[in-house]
Motif scaffolding. Structure first.
Motif, PDB file in Angstrom:
ATOM      1  N   VAL A   1     -19.150   4.892 -32.531  1.00  0.00           N
ATOM      2  CA  VAL A   1     -19.397   5.201 -31.123  1.00  0.00           C
ATOM      3  C   VAL A   1     -20.488   4.258 -30.635  1.00  0.00           C
ATOM      4  N   ALA A   2     -20.264   3.694 -29.467  1.00  0.00           N
ATOM      5  CA  ALA A   2     -21.227   2.766 -28.859  1.00  0.00           C
ATOM      6  C   ALA A   2     -21.633   1.697 -29.869  1.00  0.00           C
ATOM      7  N   ASP A   3     -22.937   1.642 -30.227  1.00  0.00           N
ATOM      8  CA  ASP A   3     -23.433   0.580 -31.111  1.00  0.00           C
ATOM      9  C   ASP A   3     -23.587   1.032 -32.564  1.00  0.00           C
TER      10      ASP A   3
ATOM     11  N   GLN B   1     -14.406  -2.730 -31.534  1.00  0.00           N
ATOM     12  CA  GLN B   1     -14.730  -4.102 -31.951  1.00  0.00           C
ATOM     13  C   GLN B   1     -15.887  -4.103 -32.951  1.00  0.00           C
ATOM     14  N   ASN B   2     -16.904  -3.276 -32.689  1.00  0.00           N
ATOM     15  CA  ASN B   2     -18.028  -3.176 -33.621  1.00  0.00           C
ATOM     16  C   ASN B   2     -17.552  -2.702 -34.994  1.00  0.00           C
ATOM     17  N   ASN B   3     -16.670  -1.706 -35.013  1.00  0.00           N
ATOM     18  CA  ASN B   3     -16.140  -1.215 -36.283  1.00  0.00           C
ATOM     19  C   ASN B   3     -15.380  -2.313 -37.016  1.00  0.00           C
ATOM     20  N   ALA B   4     -14.556  -3.055 -36.305  1.00  0.00           N
ATOM     21  CA  ALA B   4     -13.767  -4.127 -36.936  1.00  0.00           C
ATOM     22  C   ALA B   4     -14.690  -5.164 -37.582  1.00  0.00           C
ATOM     23  N   ILE B   5     -15.799  -5.477 -36.935  1.00  0.00           N
ATOM     24  CA  ILE B   5     -16.770  -6.424 -37.499  1.00  0.00           C
ATOM     25  C   ILE B   5     -17.352  -5.849 -38.789  1.00  0.00           C
TER      26      ILE B   5
ATOM     27  N   THR C   1     -24.326   3.318 -42.599  1.00  0.00           N
ATOM     28  CA  THR C   1     -24.439   3.333 -41.147  1.00  0.00           C
ATOM     29  C   THR C   1     -24.945   1.969 -40.701  1.00  0.00           C
ATOM     30  N   ALA C   2     -24.316   1.403 -39.697  1.00  0.00           N
ATOM     31  CA  ALA C   2     -24.749   0.118 -39.155  1.00  0.00           C
ATOM     32  C   ALA C   2     -25.017   0.275 -37.661  1.00  0.00           C
TER      33      ALA C   2
END
Length: 146
Positions: free
Chosen positions: A77-79, A7-11, A112-113
């Motif tokens: 991965v993770a955040d 989900q984080n990647n999609a954002i 990197t985010a």
């Protein structure tokens, strides 16, 4: 609200593709106190909010209105989300204050985010500025390069 790595990647994909391909910075996908760690002229500029990123996107889209971002690799991965990307465009407006060259430009880099609560909280980017300057003819290519 902790999201999955996917989900984080999609954002991040939505945020970066929209910003670079349309010029619209989706502030709803940025934390209000998001930190942008940018390299400007060899110095790291750390600025909260969206102004720094908007300035960078505006500068490049002003120089290359046809800019198109392609995300070539996605690691998450993770955040943390990492994208290796390519930005193609035509220098019709003058990149980084230089006169317009009319050249097709390919800029590459890695972003990197760090995500927090479904929003981008921090951003770091490494950009091949030397390659950009060589394409613009400001810096000569290395000896023996074609």
């Amino acid at each position: 609200m902790s999201l999955t790595a996917e989900q984080n990647n999609a954002i991040c994909v939505e945020f970066f593709e929209t910003a670079w391909n349309t010029g619209v910075v989706r502030e709803d996908l940025l934390a209000s106190d998001a930190i942008d760690h940018s390299q400007v002229g060899g110095k790291t500029v750390t600025e909260p909010g969206s102004a720094s990123f908007k300035g960078i996107v505006g500068m490049f889209r002003g120089a290359m209105p046809d800019a198109k971002l392609s995300i070539e690799d996605q690691i998450y991965v993770a955040d943390k989300v990492v994208h290796r990307w390519r930005l193609n465009g035509t220098d019709t407006g003058g990149v980084m204050g230089m006169p317009p060259s009319g050249k097709s430009i390919t800029l590459t880099g890695t972003t990197t985010a760090r995500m927090k609560d479904g929003k981008i909280a921090e951003r770091w980017a490494n950009v091949d500025e030397l390659g950009l300057l060589q394409q613009l003819g400001v810096v000569p290519p290395p000896p023996g390069a074609h």
